[in-house]
Design an enzyme around this catalytic site. Sequence first.
Site, PDB file in Angstrom:
ATOM      1  N   CYS A   1       0.803  -1.229   0.000  1.00 38.20           N
ATOM      2  CA  CYS A   1       0.000   0.000   0.000  1.00 38.20           C
ATOM      3  C   CYS A   1       0.834   1.275   0.000  1.00 38.20           C
ATOM      4  O   CYS A   1       0.787   2.053  -0.958  1.00 38.20           O
ATOM      5  CB  CYS A   1      -0.930   0.020   1.220  1.00 38.20           C
ATOM      6  SG  CYS A   1      -2.330  -1.101   1.097  1.00 38.20           S
ATOM      7  N   ILE A   2       1.575   1.505   1.073  1.00 38.59           N
ATOM      8  CA  ILE A   2       2.192   2.813   1.313  1.00 38.59           C
ATOM      9  C   ILE A   2       3.149   3.244   0.195  1.00 38.59           C
ATOM     10  O   ILE A   2       3.127   4.412  -0.215  1.00 38.59           O
ATOM     11  CB  ILE A   2       2.920   2.845   2.670  1.00 38.59           C
ATOM     12  CG1 ILE A   2       1.996   2.324   3.781  1.00 38.59           C
ATOM     13  CG2 ILE A   2       3.391   4.252   2.997  1.00 38.59           C
ATOM     14  CD1 ILE A   2       0.773   3.167   4.005  1.00 38.59           C
TER      15      ILE A   2
END
Length: 448
Positions: free
Chosen positions: A278-279
Site C-alpha cells: 500500500c504505502i
Amino acid sequence: MEASSQWAETLAERIAARSATVGVIGLGYVGLPLAACAARAGFYVIGFDIDPSKPDALNAGRSYVEAVPSSELAELVAAGSFRATSDMGRLADCDVVVLCVPTPLTATRDPDLSYVVATTETVAREGRRGQLVVLESTTYPGTSDEVMRPILEARGLLVGTDTFLAYSPEREDPGNARHRTNSIPKIVAGEEPVAGRLAEAFYRAFVETVVPVSSMRTAEAVKLTENIFRAVNIALANELKTVFDAMGIDVWEVIDAAATKPFGYMPFYPGPGLGGHCIPIDPFYLTWKAREYGHATRFVELAGEVNVAMPGYVIARLELALDETHRRSLGASTILLVGLAYKKNVPDVRESPSLTLFERLVARGAEVAYHDPHVPAVPPTRKHGTLAGRTSVPLTAEAVAAADAVLIATDHDACDWALVAENARLVVDTRNVLRRRGLTARGRLVLA
C-alpha cells in the site's frame, strides 16, 4: 415490479438470511481473511484464485496467510462453509462477488489496473444478472465507474439494473493481532443507492462497524488519503532523521519525547524505506489521476522521493561505519542482513526496502547473507529477480561474530536481539530495536 427491484429484494433477503453465496476473487492477504470472516458469519464462500496451488492448499486446510490459522481454515472447510477453486465458471453460483486483486505500479509509476480489468471481464463473462460486485483493491477515484462499469455493461449487465456495483477499500494490516478484518471499520459506497444499501448489509453481517459514504469515488479517495497520510509522515520522520543525525541529535529520543504531548502530535518512526502493498504505491495513484485534472501533487511526490532515497542513505551510513570501525571498504566486507520482510512479524516482502538494500550491497561487491525467521527463502519478485532462491541463514553467535557488520532492517520479535548485541562487532540499526529493548551492544552501534 421491475427486474432490478426483484433482484435487489431477493439479494437483500439472501444476505439477511446468510443464504447468499459469496465469491472472493484473489486469496491473498486481503481476500483470504475476508473469505474466512464471511464464512464464519454463515455465508457459503467460494474463493477464487488463478494460482492452482492456492486452492489445493486451502481445500486441504493449509493456510499460507498468518491472519487465518490453518486450524481455523480446516474447520471452515470441514463444515462446508468454504471452498477454493480456480474454476471461474463457478462465479455464476455467486450472489456477491468481491474482487481482492493487486493494483501495482508500472515501471513508469503509472497505475497498473490489468488485474482489475481482467478480473472484471471474467466476472462479466462468467457471472450473471442480479449479482452485487464489490471492488476492494486500492485504486484512484473513478476506477469503479470509469473502468469496471463499462466492462460490465459491454456484456449487457447494466449497472443499477442488471447488476449492482460497489466499492469498499480493504484495510488489512498484516501482523496486527489487535485489529482484524471483522473489527476494522469498513467504508462502503455503491454506484447508486440500492447498491450502497446491499453492500452495507453484506458487510454488516460480519464487520462490527460499517461506514457508508456518498459515492464510490469518495470511498476510493478515503483509502488513498489514509495511505498518503502515512507515507508523508514517515517521509517527514525519515528526513528529520538525516538532518538530526548530521547535528548529532538522536531522532528516536526526539520522537519519543515529542510523543508525550497529549494533543497535536502523532509519532511516526523512520526506517530503511517503505514497503508493503500500500504505502509505497498508493500515493502515486492519486498523483497520476491528479494530472488528468491539471493538478500537481508536489507534497505527495516529494514524500515519495524522500522515502525512496532511504536505502541509499542507509548504505552510506553502513559504508562510513565500516571504514571507521574496521578500515574496510564495503566491497571487501561481509554483511549479515537481519530482516527481509517489509515490516515486523510478517512474511511479506512486497516492495520491501530490505530487498533493495540486499541487491545494492551485492552490486557493490559485499558478501551478503540474510536472516529472517518469517522468510526462509527469497521468493521471485519483479524487481529483484537476482535474489530469488537465496535462503535465510541461522542467527547464531558464530554467524553474527563472523560478519563485519550486522545490518538490522526489520525488527522481528522472533529474532534473538540479545545474541546480536552480545556478538556483533558492528551493528547498523535502522529500527532502533536494540536500544528499545534495553540492550547494550558489545561492539559499535550505529543508528541509520
